[in-house]
Write a protein that holds these residues in place. Structure first.
Motif: not given
Length: 118
Positions: A70-77, A88-91, A94-100
């Motif tokens: 995870f990171f703080r993205p430019p412009y919108v962070g 990288v290896e993606v969970d 967890h990613f689905e929860d983040l999208v929701e």
């Protein structure tokens, strides 16, 4: 499955979500108006990631706990948006929860209610 296709499927699975390019990258919108997830294929660096809306405090806690993913993205962070590396290896659960969570930050209450229907 290709990473972009997997992200696309999760994003388009949200009620009234649409996709169109923005800044040269696939981007997902609520009712074709407000962005909730943006794809970043080496857009500002040599990494593949997404930038997504996040509830208050989520960006800070995830970046502090796991900067490999995870990171703080430019412009919108500065607005609390979260960057998630996809090279990288993606969970994916967890990613689905983040999208929701991103969708819930942007969508109107009527659409959020559809997520909560049995």
């Amino acid at each position: 499955m290709d990473v972009l296709e997997r992200v696309r499927g999760l994003c388009l699975g949200m009620p009234e979500a649409t996709e169109r390019p923005s800044h040269g990258e696939p981007t997902w919108f609520v009712r074709d108006k407000k962005v909730f997830v943006m794809y970043a294929d080496q857009h500002h660096d040599d990494r593949v990631a997404v930038w997504m809306a996040a509830p208050p405090g989520v960006q800070e806690s995830l970046v502090a706990a796991d900067p490999e993913h995870f990171f703080r993205p430019p412009y919108v962070g500065h607005r609390g948006w979260l960057g998630v590396y996809l090279d990288v290896e993606v969970d994916w659960d967890h990613f689905e929860d983040l999208v929701e969570g991103a969708y819930r930050q942007i969508a109107p209450k009527t659409l959020i209610a559809r997520l909560d229907e049995p």
